[in-house]
Design a protein around this motif. Sequence first.
Motif, mmCIF file in Angstrom:
data_model
loop_
_atom_site.group_PDB
_atom_site.id
_atom_site.type_symbol
_atom_site.label_atom_id
_atom_site.label_comp_id
_atom_site.label_asym_id
_atom_site.label_seq_id
_atom_site.Cartn_x
_atom_site.Cartn_y
_atom_site.Cartn_z
ATOM 1 N N MET A 295 0.826 -1.300 -0.281
ATOM 2 C CA MET A 295 0.127 0.170 -0.168
ATOM 3 C C MET A 295 0.816 1.194 -0.010
ATOM 4 O O MET A 295 0.589 2.430 -0.485
ATOM 5 C CB MET A 295 -0.863 -0.090 1.266
ATOM 6 N N CYS A 296 1.956 1.306 0.637
ATOM 7 C CA CYS A 296 2.856 2.392 0.808
ATOM 8 C C CYS A 296 3.623 2.817 -0.388
ATOM 9 O O CYS A 296 3.567 3.842 -0.895
ATOM 10 C CB CYS A 296 3.803 2.057 1.916
ATOM 11 N N ILE A 297 4.047 1.687 -1.177
ATOM 12 C CA ILE A 297 4.623 2.007 -2.363
ATOM 13 C C ILE A 297 3.793 2.025 -3.694
ATOM 14 O O ILE A 297 4.331 2.635 -4.763
ATOM 15 C CB ILE A 297 5.750 0.813 -2.694
ATOM 16 N N ARG A 298 2.737 1.370 -3.698
ATOM 17 C CA ARG A 298 1.744 1.708 -4.798
ATOM 18 C C ARG A 298 0.523 2.247 -4.613
ATOM 19 O O ARG A 298 -0.306 2.622 -5.756
ATOM 20 C CB ARG A 298 1.335 0.067 -5.050
ATOM 21 N N HIS A 299 0.444 3.202 -3.624
ATOM 22 C CA HIS A 299 -0.725 4.000 -3.398
ATOM 23 C C HIS A 299 -2.050 3.309 -3.600
ATOM 24 O O HIS A 299 -2.787 3.932 -4.354
ATOM 25 C CB HIS A 299 -0.300 5.345 -4.135
ATOM 26 N N TRP A 300 -2.019 2.468 -3.149
ATOM 27 C CA TRP A 300 -3.339 1.707 -3.291
ATOM 28 C C TRP A 300 -4.595 2.139 -2.313
ATOM 29 O O TRP A 300 -4.144 3.020 -1.312
ATOM 30 C CB TRP A 300 -3.511 0.260 -2.878
ATOM 31 N N MET A 301 -5.757 2.379 -3.095
ATOM 32 C CA MET A 301 -6.996 3.013 -2.278
ATOM 33 C C MET A 301 -7.703 1.974 -2.060
ATOM 34 O O MET A 301 -8.403 1.383 -3.051
ATOM 35 C CB MET A 301 -7.467 4.221 -3.051
ATOM 36 N N THR A 302 -8.348 1.456 -0.909
ATOM 37 C CA THR A 302 -9.085 0.655 -0.459
ATOM 38 C C THR A 302 -10.376 1.296 -0.155
ATOM 39 O O THR A 302 -10.298 2.388 0.182
ATOM 40 C CB THR A 302 -8.658 -0.225 0.690
ATOM 41 N N THR A 303 -11.497 0.596 -0.210
ATOM 42 C CA THR A 303 -12.811 1.219 0.198
ATOM 43 C C THR A 303 -12.647 1.650 1.699
ATOM 44 O O THR A 303 -13.132 2.684 2.055
ATOM 45 C CB THR A 303 -13.758 -0.087 0.064
ATOM 46 N N GLU A 304 -12.232 0.831 2.569
ATOM 47 C CA GLU A 304 -12.003 1.099 3.888
ATOM 48 C C GLU A 304 -11.144 2.253 4.032
ATOM 49 O O GLU A 304 -11.740 3.271 5.093
ATOM 50 C CB GLU A 304 -11.141 -0.064 4.586
ATOM 51 N N LEU A 305 -10.170 2.581 3.466
ATOM 52 C CA LEU A 305 -9.467 3.470 3.558
ATOM 53 C C LEU A 305 -10.098 5.032 2.928
ATOM 54 O O LEU A 305 -10.130 6.275 3.484
ATOM 55 C CB LEU A 305 -7.903 3.561 2.831
ATOM 56 N N PHE A 306 -10.688 4.696 1.853
ATOM 57 C CA PHE A 306 -11.714 5.659 1.168
ATOM 58 C C PHE A 306 -12.610 6.257 2.227
ATOM 59 O O PHE A 306 -12.827 7.556 2.188
ATOM 60 C CB PHE A 306 -12.165 5.273 -0.070
ATOM 61 N N TYR B 182 -7.156 9.533 -3.702
ATOM 62 C CA TYR B 182 -8.514 9.427 -3.324
ATOM 63 C C TYR B 182 -9.258 10.146 -4.303
ATOM 64 O O TYR B 182 -10.493 9.437 -4.363
ATOM 65 C CB TYR B 182 -8.482 10.664 -1.889
ATOM 66 N N SER B 183 -9.092 10.923 -5.178
ATOM 67 C CA SER B 183 -9.929 11.555 -6.190
ATOM 68 C C SER B 183 -10.224 10.602 -7.313
ATOM 69 O O SER B 183 -11.144 10.466 -7.893
ATOM 70 C CB SER B 183 -9.159 12.678 -6.763
ATOM 71 N N HIS B 184 -9.275 9.671 -7.620
ATOM 72 C CA HIS B 184 -9.349 8.793 -8.690
ATOM 73 C C HIS B 184 -10.107 7.526 -8.222
ATOM 74 O O HIS B 184 -10.966 7.035 -9.085
ATOM 75 C CB HIS B 184 -7.873 8.213 -8.862
ATOM 76 N N PHE B 185 -10.037 7.261 -6.727
ATOM 77 C CA PHE B 185 -11.062 6.253 -6.336
ATOM 78 C C PHE B 185 -12.308 6.664 -6.605
ATOM 79 O O PHE B 185 -13.354 5.886 -6.776
ATOM 80 C CB PHE B 185 -10.513 5.918 -4.860
ATOM 81 N N LYS B 186 -12.405 8.016 -5.930
ATOM 82 C CA LYS B 186 -13.914 8.372 -5.915
ATOM 83 C C LYS B 186 -14.484 8.565 -7.153
ATOM 84 O O LYS B 186 -15.807 8.203 -7.328
ATOM 85 C CB LYS B 186 -13.673 9.840 -5.412
ATOM 86 N N ALA B 187 -13.670 8.736 -8.420
ATOM 87 C CA ALA B 187 -14.364 9.019 -9.710
ATOM 88 C C ALA B 187 -14.664 7.469 -10.284
ATOM 89 O O ALA B 187 -15.830 7.233 -10.762
ATOM 90 C CB ALA B 187 -13.222 9.522 -10.776
ATOM 91 N N LYS B 188 -13.823 6.585 -9.773
ATOM 92 C CA LYS B 188 -14.127 5.165 -10.268
ATOM 93 C C LYS B 188 -15.326 4.694 -9.717
ATOM 94 O O LYS B 188 -16.117 4.023 -10.031
ATOM 95 C CB LYS B 188 -12.870 4.216 -9.703
ATOM 96 N N VAL B 189 -15.576 5.222 -7.980
ATOM 97 C CA VAL B 189 -16.649 4.672 -7.286
ATOM 98 C C VAL B 189 -17.711 5.271 -8.005
ATOM 99 O O VAL B 189 -18.848 4.464 -8.203
ATOM 100 C CB VAL B 189 -16.806 4.894 -5.887
#
Length: 178
Positions: free
Chosen positions: A119-130, A163-170
């Motif tokens: 998560m640290c190196i790949r900047h993964w965004m999970t639903t939980e983190l979002f 966060y913005s990318h994940f929000k757009a994806k959701v």
Amino acid sequence: MEQIVALDDDRLQKRRELSARVTQLADQAFDSQRGRCDWDSVVKKLDMPLMECLGLFDASLSSVPVRSLPKFVDWLPNDFLLLKKFVQQLSSMLTADEWRLVSAFMNVKQADCVMAYNMCIRHWMTTELFELITSYREKGMPWKDIHQQIPVFASHNTLQCAYSHFKAKVSRGPKPAT
């Protein structure tokens, strides 16, 4: 031949004794507030390099339970920073044995260490983190303050972007079946 076997047996016995001593000192140096051992004190008492101490540490003999942190929100900010720093000191491509050392150092299950570091190196965004970030944003917390609470990402800008990318994806919803 008997002498060689006797020497090997003697070396193995000394290694087992040293392993038990490292494990005992690590148990004594356990800091319950941080959830991990103060390895600096173990290193000083034994006058051995950290990596050698970690290699000799035997979790199966330890009285300290290994922490299970499978969810992102289970990790404290300082744990993320320490994990990231420690792994980066080892090498770019860690072996299974090196991940075992990371696990011993952090006192966290190996699979959880791998997940958190990824998560640290790949900047993964999970639903939980979002959802956690959304709750901070709804309370009016600035991105810089959120980044201090969640130091997984390189900067507050990277956090905001992920966060913005994940929000757009959701908001787009799932891809239609083809």
